[in-house]
Design a protein around this motif. Structure first.
Motif, mmCIF file in Angstrom:
data_model
loop_
_atom_site.group_PDB
_atom_site.id
_atom_site.type_symbol
_atom_site.label_atom_id
_atom_site.label_comp_id
_atom_site.label_asym_id
_atom_site.label_seq_id
_atom_site.Cartn_x
_atom_site.Cartn_y
_atom_site.Cartn_z
ATOM 1 N N GLN A 1 0.755 -1.072 -0.028
ATOM 2 C CA GLN A 1 0.137 0.112 -0.020
ATOM 3 C C GLN A 1 0.792 1.126 -0.167
ATOM 4 N N TYR A 2 0.393 2.205 -0.451
ATOM 5 C CA TYR A 2 1.029 3.607 -0.369
ATOM 6 C C TYR A 2 -0.170 4.715 -0.117
ATOM 7 N N PHE A 3 0.481 5.824 0.283
ATOM 8 C CA PHE A 3 -0.566 6.927 0.591
ATOM 9 C C PHE A 3 -0.646 7.526 -0.561
ATOM 10 N N ASN A 4 -1.968 7.744 -1.024
ATOM 11 C CA ASN A 4 -2.603 8.297 -2.260
ATOM 12 C C ASN A 4 -2.662 10.116 -1.647
ATOM 13 N N LYS A 5 -1.865 10.892 -2.185
ATOM 14 C CA LYS A 5 -2.017 12.484 -1.779
ATOM 15 C C LYS A 5 -3.296 12.957 -2.241
ATOM 16 N N GLU A 6 -3.778 12.456 -3.372
ATOM 17 C CA GLU A 6 -4.949 13.254 -3.769
ATOM 18 C C GLU A 6 -6.376 12.696 -3.027
ATOM 19 N N LYS A 7 -6.219 11.498 -2.691
ATOM 20 C CA LYS A 7 -7.554 11.007 -1.870
ATOM 21 C C LYS A 7 -7.352 11.194 -0.338
ATOM 22 N N GLY A 8 -6.025 11.304 0.036
ATOM 23 C CA GLY A 8 -5.662 11.049 1.421
ATOM 24 C C GLY A 8 -5.854 9.763 2.133
ATOM 25 N N LEU A 9 -5.834 8.739 1.378
ATOM 26 C CA LEU A 9 -5.977 7.305 2.025
ATOM 27 C C LEU A 9 -4.792 6.586 1.585
ATOM 28 N N TYR A 10 -4.605 5.424 2.203
ATOM 29 C CA TYR A 10 -3.699 4.212 1.792
ATOM 30 C C TYR A 10 -4.425 3.516 0.948
ATOM 31 N N LEU A 11 -3.890 3.212 -0.562
ATOM 32 C CA LEU A 11 -4.224 2.255 -1.372
ATOM 33 C C LEU A 11 -3.369 1.203 -1.962
ATOM 34 N N GLU A 12 -3.886 0.385 -2.396
ATOM 35 C CA GLU A 12 -2.990 -0.696 -3.016
ATOM 36 C C GLU A 12 -2.269 -0.310 -4.089
ATOM 37 N N TYR A 13 -1.042 -0.641 -4.193
ATOM 38 C CA TYR A 13 -0.349 -0.170 -5.478
ATOM 39 C C TYR A 13 -0.964 -0.936 -6.857
ATOM 40 N N ASP A 14 -0.779 -0.292 -7.986
ATOM 41 C CA ASP A 14 -1.152 -0.725 -9.246
ATOM 42 C C ASP A 14 -0.409 -2.063 -9.494
ATOM 43 N N ARG A 15 -0.871 -2.869 -10.174
ATOM 44 C CA ARG A 15 -0.179 -3.732 -10.478
ATOM 45 C C ARG A 15 1.199 -3.862 -11.311
ATOM 46 N N SER A 16 0.705 -2.578 -12.082
ATOM 47 C CA SER A 16 2.274 -2.202 -12.942
ATOM 48 C C SER A 16 3.404 -1.679 -11.966
ATOM 49 N N GLN B 1 -6.495 21.185 15.070
ATOM 50 C CA GLN B 1 -7.323 20.102 14.679
ATOM 51 C C GLN B 1 -7.348 20.068 13.194
ATOM 52 N N THR B 2 -6.961 20.870 12.223
ATOM 53 C CA THR B 2 -7.153 20.566 10.838
ATOM 54 C C THR B 2 -5.829 20.592 10.024
ATOM 55 N N ARG B 3 -5.974 20.297 9.017
ATOM 56 C CA ARG B 3 -4.876 20.091 8.075
ATOM 57 C C ARG B 3 -4.314 21.568 7.628
ATOM 58 N N GLU B 4 -5.471 22.346 7.400
ATOM 59 C CA GLU B 4 -4.813 23.939 7.209
ATOM 60 C C GLU B 4 -4.186 24.484 8.351
ATOM 61 N N GLU B 5 -4.608 24.146 9.533
ATOM 62 C CA GLU B 5 -3.696 24.946 10.723
ATOM 63 C C GLU B 5 -2.651 24.105 10.741
ATOM 64 N N ILE C 1 -1.204 21.615 -2.280
ATOM 65 C CA ILE C 1 -0.397 20.971 -0.826
ATOM 66 C C ILE C 1 -1.715 20.237 -0.348
ATOM 67 N N SER C 2 -2.556 20.035 -1.060
ATOM 68 C CA SER C 2 -3.718 19.375 -0.146
ATOM 69 C C SER C 2 -3.478 17.876 0.370
ATOM 70 N N TRP C 3 -2.438 17.255 -0.071
ATOM 71 C CA TRP C 3 -2.271 15.883 0.061
ATOM 72 C C TRP C 3 -1.373 15.818 1.383
ATOM 73 N N ILE C 4 -1.049 16.975 1.877
ATOM 74 C CA ILE C 4 -0.264 16.917 3.209
ATOM 75 C C ILE C 4 -1.304 16.777 4.334
ATOM 76 N N GLN C 5 -1.307 15.777 4.963
ATOM 77 C CA GLN C 5 -2.339 15.324 6.244
ATOM 78 C C GLN C 5 -1.767 15.658 7.392
ATOM 79 N N LEU C 6 -2.685 15.947 8.329
ATOM 80 C CA LEU C 6 -2.644 15.942 9.839
ATOM 81 C C LEU C 6 -2.413 14.567 10.685
ATOM 82 N N ARG C 7 -1.098 14.110 10.897
ATOM 83 C CA ARG C 7 -1.060 13.024 11.574
ATOM 84 C C ARG C 7 -1.199 12.925 12.963
ATOM 85 N N ARG C 8 -1.652 11.764 13.481
ATOM 86 C CA ARG C 8 -1.786 11.949 14.826
ATOM 87 C C ARG C 8 -0.679 12.107 15.782
#
Length: 1103
Positions: free
Chosen positions: A390-405, A619-623, A579-586
């Motif tokens: 899995q990798y972190f998808n910046k656009e969706k802000g989620l961990y997704l499975e790698y493409d087969r390629s 509390q938010t990504r923008e902050e 820069i919306s892909w940057i997330q606020l980590r716990r």
């Protein structure tokens, strides 16, 4: 599929003699031999699908040689014409581009062929270099950004010379980044079909694309206009080293982040079991994950002492120690000593090259990396470990499975042809996803288009480029895209019902174009005609294209108020889509909360609650982004966490670009405050320093945080203090050896020159003031390849309006540089004008100068004024305004314009010197009838003589020696509304005493003579005698002069005086404001008269 034995191997000898040195082997392999004829002996468009490591790079080189063969003479002499035929090599990563650049420079440089890198690591490019280059190696995003503007207007003339386009890893169209690749290929196709490009090499451009094993290679072939004989598909039989894959499943953790972290505990055991002491690559999903994996492995082997399995000899250990010293990354230094390293895009170019060299030589046995190394970078290893699928998808802000390629790309790095006969790929994944990868080598998934998600940005770019000028051309552009190909094959993936008829597909594409064009027009990016068919670019759309911004970000910029403060501009940057892909980590919240509380008062801005108090919890990504940016721009960030540091770097890199776009957008809107604050934020983000930071010296090469702190503690915290400091003292303060101080002093020459800005007010013209902005370069310029650009921005703080803007080169402008600025200044208003010189690349060099203009203080006077014809004296005690009555008599008009006073005193554009006269500030006093004319005479002595010699009129001999004063008499009684006017001849003894007659001394009046004092006294006596206590002196002239013309009395229903149409008040009094903006003042009866003369001071100079 045929086996490799079915292909006849071709020899390098089949190439022309000058080209044989390109290859170090004698025979091409099976894949290369099969493609040899198509690549070197034809100009066919081709697409080749083959496993990783099968030798596709050689096919690129054969296509290049085919193009270069046009420069071979009949005698096989190579005669290159620089830049005449260009090759564009497009790869998905900077690392792959730089690898090919090094390889091809070594092979082709001896032939005089120029290779040019065009990536994010090489931001600056020059059109001359582009025109001279023979091979341009680039990434899709960079080439898209460079070619988005200027192709048609000659700014990028190299475009018409493009003859060959090489696309590496074309299957990455399936990646979100694939939209840029699709856009540039569609652009090349559109331009190659245009009539303007018909005579150029672009009209016959050749496409060659290589990909991993994919099932729908035919779709790629249709998109690239590849004939059936140009499609080449190869399977695993072409892999030079047999690949063995193993999949291990593990119990999932609470979240994907913790799961990947847990997998680090199993990596060492896997390496011991399968690596067999050979080199290994460990792929991690994030940069921080790669660093942590390397640190974890180095900690394990450090506890083993001399039993370290990653170090085989003392010689290897010595080489690693030397490399550790050369490495600039501190974390890398400690890892390298134990035979473990990491590689990612966050490392500087020097460290990346160092690590790659160590790994290729075998000195560095374990390399933890991100998937950037999977895209063809020639760093093969015996074992490949994929730590989490899995990798972190910046656009969706989620961990997704790698493409087969992508998985196949990473596995393809396993096995080194010269050293190994097998390669091992190990996949570490969750138990429930093991089945997805057990049959991995059968191929990857379908390649789909990603253009639809970013079609707004690319459509706007084509409109700006003028590739698209109407809706029909927009549809044609879509038909050139891979999106159109896949819409026909898999419409459901793009929101279309399956088996849609072709004419319905055309209608759907038209709807896509119209919808996006309307939204672009709504926000002012483009304009369209009444029918919505023809489209044209506007400045905001050009800026969006120039700075490669997303539509959502540009919308927020367009909606921003023109009076944006610096804090507001920073908030807009933090909300941007880039820069919306940057997330606020716990695990980051505690650090961020402490930064925002700012107990040491380091930050300029804070995140506050509704009461204006600092928030205790982020509390938010923008902050998070806002706090991180403020912490970074202090110059000494308190956070040293790798992931936060990488986030800071991404914020500043993208934020600088966004702020520059905001600056130009505000300049286009003529918003002074917004443009000023955007300029400041752009330069601060570029240098990662606020303009008031105590560590401004960090901008110099060779001065880091430690050195800057040492200099600051010694009182050297500015460039001026550093100039005065002795080199030996600098070395003592910083603890550095000779000649460090000399190098620091020399580096000062790379800084921008010191510039003085002066603002002078030259004059005031009507309701405008003329300012002179003067720039003087105080320091000498030193010849350098780097130029220092600055923005000269002049604005009004009250109106928030830009009055003047120009971009200048600080080290090359003609000093002194002078600009004249005309400032609108309403009467009796104060205008604050500020001139700013803002340097684009450096912080702390800006120059600001303020100037305040007040229109009720100064006025403009010309020494060439003619005599006004009328003097108005109004009754101050009169309650009704005589100007408003219906019976008001109008003034006499004259046909000869030379006798009338001209109040268009100055041309605004003129450069004549103007005399600025300061009025006397004292208040008006009550005057008796005896003192009125004393006051007049005193005023008149200040002015030059305005009369010219009077010619005698032959047609009116009886009047040639006469003069007159025309007065309007008002009744003293309040119930009277009547007016009468009367002409008083001046040559009558009954009207004036003999000694007071203006013609008593001779037959003519000399132009230099002034009217006598007795005349004024006689006039006063005569007016009192005739009881003209309330009067206006309507006209005063000398009969017989050329200025005297028959007087006409027009309709007086709406009377305004033309006498002082554009004049300003000289002295304060009881003024009556007329409709045309000028003023008159009423004089009362003798004994209670307030005297004020409105208009110019020369009004009474004839007395």
């Amino acid at each position: 599929m045929r086996s490799t034995m079915d292909y006849a191997l071709r020899s390098v000898v089949e190439l022309p003699a000058p080209f044989r040195s390109m290859f170090s082997f004698r025979y091409f392999n099976s894949l290369q031999s099969e493609c040899f004829l198509g690549c070197f002996h034809s100009d066919l468009n081709m697409v080749v699908s083959a496993p990783t490591g099968s030798g596709k790079t050689v096919l690129f080189e054969l296509c290049i040689l085919r193009l270069l063969s046009r420069f071979l003479s009949q005698g096989l002499k190579f005669n290159l014409v620089k830049g005449a035929l260009k090759t564009i090599y497009i790869a998905p990563s900077k690392a792959l581009v730089q690898e090919k650049l090094r390889d091809w420079n070594m092979k082709l440089l001896t032939w005089g062929i120029t290779c040019l890198e065009l990536t994010g690591d090489n931001e600056s490019y020059h059109s001359k270099k582009l025109n001279e280059a023979d091979i341009i190696l680039t990434t899709p995003e960079k080439f898209d950004a460079v070619t988005r503007h200027g192709v048609r207007d000659g700014g990028l003339s190299f475009f018409c010379d493009i003859s060959l386009v090489l696309i590496d890893e074309v299957h990455l169209l399936n990646d979100p980044r694939g939209a840029a690749l699709e856009a540039i290929v569609s652009r090349i196709k559109m331009l190659s079909r245009s009539k303007e490009m018909a005579p150029s090499a672009l009209a016959n451009v050749r496409f060659f694309a290589a990909s991993a094993t994919i099932p729908n290679i035919e779709d790629l072939a249709e998109w690239l206009m590849v004939p059936s004989e140009g499609i080449k598909r190869f399977g695993e039989e072409m892999r030079p080293v047999k690949l063995v894959t193993k999949v291990f499943g593990y119990v999932p953790a609470k979240n994907d982040f913790l799961f990947e972290k847990r997998l680090q505990n199993f990596v060492f055991d896997i390496l011991m079991q399968h690596s067999r002491g050979k080199s290994a690559l460990i792929f991690c999903s994030t940069r921080k994950g790669a660093q942590e994996a390397a640190q974890h492995l180095s900690q394990i082997v450090s506890s083993l002492g001399y039993s370290n399995p990653f170090i085989r000899s003392k010689d290897q250990q010595e080489k690693l120690k030397e490399a550790s010293i050369l490495c600039s990354d501190k974390h890398m230094q400690s890892c390298i000593l134990y035979g473990v390293g990491y590689h990612n895009g966050g490392l500087c170019q020097k460290d990346r090259n160092l690590v790659e060299g160590l790994f290729l030589k075998g000195d560095l046995q374990i390399l933890c990396t991100t998937n950037t190394l999977a895209h063809g970078v020639n760093l093969p290893a015996h074992t490949v470990v994929i730590k989490s699928t899995q990798y972190f998808n910046k656009e969706k802000g989620l961990y997704l499975e790698y493409d087969r390629s992508m998985i196949l790309q990473m596995c393809g790095r396993a096995g080194r042809p010269p050293f190994d006969d097998t390669g091992i790929a190990i996949l570490m994944t969750r138990r429930e996803t093991v089945h997805l990868y057990e049959n991995l080598l059968n191929g990857c998934e379908m390649v789909e288009s990603q253009l639809l998600s970013s079609i707004m940005e690319h459509l706007n770019a084509e409109i700006v480029q003028l590739t698209i000028s109407d809706i029909s051309m927009a549809i044609e552009w879509l038909k050139c895209s891979y999106l159109y190909i896949r819409m026909k094959k898999n419409p459901e993936n793009y929101g279309i019902k399956r088996e849609i008829p072709p004419h319905h597909l055309e209608k759907y594409m038209r709807e896509i174009c119209v919808r996006n064009v309307n939204e672009l027009a709504e926000y002012g990016m483009i304009s369209k005609d009444e029918d919505g068919f023809i489209v044209k670019p506007l400045e905001p759309g050009r800026l969006m294209t120039k700075y490669y911004l997303k539509f959502a970000t540009m919308k927020s910029i367009m909606e921003a108020p023109g009076s944006c403060s610096l804090e507001d501009v920073l908030h807009i940057v933090c909300r941007s889509e880039e820069i919306s892909w940057i997330q606020l980590r716990r695990n980051e919240k505690k650090v961020l909360n402490d930064i925002n509380l700012d107990k040491e008062a380091r930050l300029r801005f804070h995140i506050c609650d509704q009461n204006g108090k600092k928030k205790k919890r982020i509390q938010t990504r923008e902050e998070k982004l806002f706090v991180l940016t403020n912490d970074c721009l202090t110059g000494n960030p308190s956070s040293h966490d790798l992931s936060l540091s990488q986030d800071m770097s991404a914020i500043c890199t993208n934020g600088c670009r966004i702020a520059k776009c905001m600056k130009e957008c505000f300049i286009f809107r003529k918003s002074y405050k917004g443009s000023l604050n955007s300029s400041l934020l752009a330069q601060c983000m570029n240098q990662r320093l606020w303009d008031d930071s105590p560590y401004l010296l960090k901008q110099l090469p060779g001065i880091g945080m430690v050195t800057a702190k040492a200099l600051h503690s010694a009182g050297i915290n500015s460039f001026s203090s550093l100039v005065e400091a002795d080199p030996r003292r600098i070395e003592i303060i910083t603890g550095r050896k000779y000649p460090f101080g000399n190098h620091i002093k020399e580096s000062l020459t790379s800084l921008p020159p010191k510039v003085l800005i002066q603002v002078e007010q030259t004059c005031k013209i009507l309701e405008k003031a003329k300012l002179l902005i003067k720039l003087t370069r105080l320091s000498k310029t030193i010849a350098s390849s780097k130029h220092h650009y600055a923005d000269l921005l002049v604005g009004s703080e009250e109106d928030n309006a830009i009055l003047f803007y120009e971009k200048i080169r600080a080290d090359d402008f003609s000093s002194p540089y002078v600009a004249n600025v005309l400032i609108p200044c309403p009467k009796y208003a104060t205008v604050t004008v500020k001139a700013n010189l803002i340097f684009q690349d450096y912080v702390g060099f800006d120059v600001h100068e303020k100037h305040v203009i007040s229109m009720d203080i100064n006025y403009c006077h010309s020494s060439k004024l003619s005599i006004p014809k009328e003097i108005y004296i109004l009754d101050d005690n009169k309650k009704t305004n005589p100007y408003r009555t219906e019976h008001m008599q109008d003034l006499t008009n004259c046909e000869d314009s030379t006798s009338m006073p001209s109040f268009s005193l100055l041309h605004v554009e003129g450069n004549d010197e103007l005399a600025i006269l300061e009025p006397e500030p004292k208040e008006m006093e009550s005057k008796t009838k005896e003192s009125i004319f004393d006051h007049i005479r005193r005023k008149s002595k200040m002015f030059p003589h305005l009369f010219t010699k009077i010619a005698t009129s032959s047609t009116e001999p009886e009047k040639k020696r006469q003069g007159f004063i025309n007065v309007i008499k008002t009744d003293m009684h309040e119930d009277s509304e009547g007016f009468s006017d009367e002409t008083i001849p001046l040559n009558s003894r009954e009207n004036l005493p003999e000694h007071s007659s203006p013609h008593a001394q001779g037959n003519s009046i000399d132009h230099s003579a002034e009217l006598s004092t007795d005349f004024a006294q006689g006039l006063s006596h005569h007016l009192n005698k005739r009881k003209l206590h309330n009067y206006w002196i309507k006209d005063a002239a000398l009969m017989g002069s050329k200025r005297h013309q028959p007087r006409i009395k027009p309709d007086t229903s709406d009377v305004t005086s033309p006498a002082c149409k554009s004049s300003f008040a000289i002295e304060s009094g009881v003024a009556i404001e007329r409709q045309n903006g000028s003023h008159d003042t009423c004089l009362g009866t003798p004994g209670s008269m307030q005297v004020s003369f409105m208009g110019f001071k020369s009004v009474f100079s004839f007395l």
